[in-house]
Design a protein around this motif. Structure first.
Motif, short mmCIF file in Angstrom:
data_model
loop_
_atom_site.label_atom_id
_atom_site.label_comp_id
_atom_site.label_asym_id
_atom_site.label_seq_id
_atom_site.Cartn_x
_atom_site.Cartn_y
_atom_site.Cartn_z
N GLY A 186 16.99 -37.20 15.20
CA GLY A 186 17.34 -38.03 16.39
C GLY A 186 18.98 -38.35 16.65
O GLY A 186 19.55 -37.36 16.25
N THR A 187 19.10 -39.35 17.23
CA THR A 187 20.65 -39.66 17.49
C THR A 187 21.22 -40.12 16.23
O THR A 187 20.67 -41.02 15.53
CB THR A 187 20.57 -40.81 18.60
N LEU A 188 22.30 -39.44 15.81
CA LEU A 188 23.03 -39.92 14.74
C LEU A 188 24.40 -40.70 15.04
O LEU A 188 24.97 -40.31 16.01
CB LEU A 188 23.17 -38.52 13.58
N HIS A 220 21.95 -43.67 7.45
CA HIS A 220 20.98 -44.03 8.54
C HIS A 220 20.54 -42.93 9.39
O HIS A 220 21.22 -42.75 10.48
CB HIS A 220 21.84 -45.04 9.27
N VAL A 221 19.56 -42.29 9.09
CA VAL A 221 19.15 -40.88 9.88
C VAL A 221 17.89 -41.49 10.58
O VAL A 221 16.98 -41.86 9.71
CB VAL A 221 19.28 -39.81 9.00
N THR A 222 17.46 -41.06 11.57
CA THR A 222 16.16 -41.17 12.42
C THR A 222 15.88 -39.74 12.47
O THR A 222 16.63 -38.87 12.84
CB THR A 222 16.20 -41.85 13.59
N LEU A 223 14.51 -39.46 12.53
CA LEU A 223 13.85 -38.25 12.67
C LEU A 223 13.08 -38.32 14.13
O LEU A 223 12.03 -39.11 14.00
CB LEU A 223 12.90 -37.70 11.68
N SER A 224 13.53 -37.74 15.09
CA SER A 224 12.73 -38.02 16.52
C SER A 224 11.32 -37.33 16.46
O SER A 224 10.39 -37.85 17.15
CB SER A 224 13.59 -37.40 17.55
N SER A 225 11.31 -36.24 15.42
CA SER A 225 9.71 -35.78 15.40
C SER A 225 9.73 -35.03 13.84
O SER A 225 10.51 -34.60 13.57
CB SER A 225 9.77 -34.95 16.42
N LEU A 226 8.59 -35.16 13.46
CA LEU A 226 8.16 -34.47 12.28
C LEU A 226 6.74 -33.95 12.28
O LEU A 226 5.79 -34.87 12.57
CB LEU A 226 8.22 -35.24 10.97
N THR A 227 6.54 -32.51 12.65
CA THR A 227 5.20 -32.32 12.95
C THR A 227 4.65 -31.67 11.60
O THR A 227 5.21 -31.04 10.82
CB THR A 227 5.10 -31.22 14.10
N THR A 228 3.23 -31.58 11.58
CA THR A 228 2.45 -31.18 10.30
C THR A 228 1.29 -30.15 10.73
O THR A 228 0.86 -30.45 11.90
CB THR A 228 1.98 -32.23 9.49
N LYS A 229 0.77 -29.41 9.83
CA LYS A 229 -0.13 -28.48 10.09
C LYS A 229 -1.56 -29.63 9.99
O LYS A 229 -1.41 -30.17 8.92
CB LYS A 229 -0.21 -27.46 9.09
N ASN A 230 -2.33 -29.00 10.74
CA ASN A 230 -3.86 -29.87 10.62
C ASN A 230 -3.79 -31.32 10.74
O ASN A 230 -4.50 -31.97 9.83
CB ASN A 230 -4.55 -29.27 9.12
N SER A 231 -2.91 -31.94 11.31
CA SER A 231 -2.75 -33.52 11.38
C SER A 231 -2.52 -33.96 10.11
O SER A 231 -2.92 -35.30 9.99
CB SER A 231 -3.91 -34.21 12.24
N GLY A 232 -1.74 -33.59 9.22
CA GLY A 232 -1.57 -34.06 8.00
C GLY A 232 -0.52 -35.19 7.93
O GLY A 232 0.31 -35.21 8.94
N VAL A 233 -0.45 -36.12 7.16
CA VAL A 233 0.11 -37.25 7.27
C VAL A 233 1.54 -37.03 6.49
O VAL A 233 1.41 -36.81 5.32
CB VAL A 233 -0.58 -38.74 6.58
N ALA A 234 2.71 -37.50 7.23
CA ALA A 234 4.09 -37.52 6.51
C ALA A 234 4.31 -38.53 5.55
O ALA A 234 4.43 -39.51 6.55
CB ALA A 234 5.07 -36.80 7.50
N LEU A 235 4.88 -38.59 4.53
CA LEU A 235 5.28 -39.46 3.88
C LEU A 235 6.75 -39.21 3.21
O LEU A 235 7.03 -38.10 2.87
CB LEU A 235 4.41 -40.12 2.94
N ILE A 236 7.66 -40.36 2.84
CA ILE A 236 8.33 -39.96 2.34
C ILE A 236 8.76 -41.03 0.90
O ILE A 236 8.34 -42.00 0.94
CB ILE A 236 10.00 -40.31 3.20
N LYS A 237 9.12 -40.45 -0.20
CA LYS A 237 9.11 -41.06 -1.38
C LYS A 237 10.54 -41.75 -1.45
O LYS A 237 11.56 -41.54 -1.04
CB LYS A 237 9.09 -39.94 -2.39
N SER A 238 10.22 -43.10 -2.03
CA SER A 238 11.22 -43.97 -2.44
C SER A 238 12.44 -43.31 -3.01
O SER A 238 12.33 -42.40 -4.13
CB SER A 238 10.96 -45.20 -3.10
#
Length: 393
Positions: A43-45, A96-114
């Protein structure tokens, strides 16, 4: 507020969703065991650059924004890594980074680890994510069991670059033959437009009643039919007022007008605006005016100051039939109809040709226009249709 999930909760939630759907004979649910990250767009940085006033020695941090989508994100499915091939500019805020999009195969759920525990967070386009160190991105398949982990790394340049070079990137016959157009920067791109078109508030503007010259983040400038310099801003709507001058209106440029501006380091919320062009008062040199424009509440204040050329200044900007200005790497650059590039290190007082930014010897055409984009690239388009890109390495 961040939404946290533990691995056990993820499994239970996915199973519950599946069971609840079984009770509806009208719906068919397809579970997939495989999934992957298929695309990531930044996204916008924010970018913070440091400047030091040559007069006062005061340090100032200037905040600008970067269009993150201009930087391609590579996904290595074999190594399970995600990274940017081209470094982000020096000073990019990776905390402080934003991701304007993150797409996955077969509608998988995207998560980020602490960064300091096994806690997982959903990723949304509004989240501010810390990428000052590599992060684990986990994709959960729709069967609620299978996962796929990636290491995502973002890198920014640690140096501004000291070597400048030109590269011809295009020969555009449709851009050839222009006489009075100009190059303008819109974010991370440039466009050749008519002389009465400017970029203001990240949009293109034109006007029939006045000759538009340029704009800052707060003001739009124009010249009327009587040669008076006018200004408007958001607080004025589209009402124009005469600008204050410290010298005669007759010394203002009337032809070959060009304007550029930049943040003025020694003062808060202040722009340094430079106007140059031809005046009947000087048949040899271009005339230069500058304004320190400071934001005061909803208005701006500042007086235009004429910078005379006297016998002690042997490096005036030559008068030309056409002129274009750009602010790049803390320098003002000018090109025009004599196909030479001039550099001013003192905000428009003296102008010298410089081997660092000199136009390539093989460049064609009889006039050139210049602009600098937000990715710290310098662009030149000539009336022969050549498009050149200059970068610091």
């Amino acid at each position: 507020m961040k939404r946290t999930l533990s691995p056990l909760f993820l499994l239970v939630a996915a199973a519950a969703m599946f069971v609840s759907c079984l009770g509806d004979n009208n719906n068919e649910v397809t579970e997939y065991s495989d999934t992957a990250v298929t695309g990531v767009t930044l996204g916008t940085l924010n970018r913070y650059t440091h400047t030091t006033s040559t007069k006062t020695g005061n340090d100032t941090i200037i905040k600008t924004t970067i269009t993150g989508s201009s930087y391609k994100i590579t996904i290595d499915q074999l190594a399970r890594t995600i990274y940017n091939q081209d470094s982000l500019p020096m000073g990019t805020d990776l905390a402080h980074v934003t991701l304007s999009s993150l797409t996955t195969k077969n509608s998988g759920v995207a998560l980020i680890k602490s960064m300091n525990s096994d806690t997982l967070y959903y990723i949304s386009s509004t989240d501010s994510l810390d990428f000052t160190q590599p992060r684990i991105i986990r994709v959960l398949a729709t069967n609620g069991i299978d996962t796929r982990d990636y290491t995502m790394t973002l890198s920014a340049s640690t140096t501004l670059g000291t070597t400048f070079g030109w590269q011809q990137v295009a020969q555009r016959d449709d851009l050839a033959g222009w006489t009075d157009k100009k190059l303008v920067a819109i974010g991370d791109s440039v466009k050749l437009v008519d002389k009465n078109v400017i970029v203001a508030y990240d949009e293109l503007f034109t006007l029939d009643s006045l000759t538009l010259i340029g704009a800052t983040d707060y003001e739009i400038f124009a010249m009327d039919a009587d040669g008076r310099l006018k200004m408007t801003n958001e607080s004025l709507g589209m009402n124009w007022r005469d600008e204050e001058l410290d010298d005669s209106t007759a010394l203002l440029p009337s032809t070959a007008m060009a304007m550029t501006s930049w943040k003025y380091a020694p003062a808060d919320s202040t722009d340094y605006i430079l106007l140059a062009g031809n005046s009947d008062a000087d048949s040899t040199n271009a005339v230069c005016w500058r304004k320190l424009s400071q934001v005061k509440g909803t208005d701006t204040v500042g007086t235009w100051v004429y910078m005379p050329v006297d016998g002690t200044n042997h490096y005036a900007l030559p008068r030309q039939d056409y002129l274009s200005l750009a602010y790049y790497n803390n320098n003002v650059l000018a090109v025009g109809s004599n196909m030479k590039l001039y550099q001013s290190r003192d905000q428009g007082i003296t102008w010298k040709t410089n081997s660092t930014y000199a136009l390539p010897t093989q460049i064609g055409g009889t006039r050139a226009t210049i602009a600098a984009d937000k990715l710290n690239r310098l662009w030149v388009v000539t009336d022969s249709g050549e498009v050149w890109k200059g970068t610091l390495r």
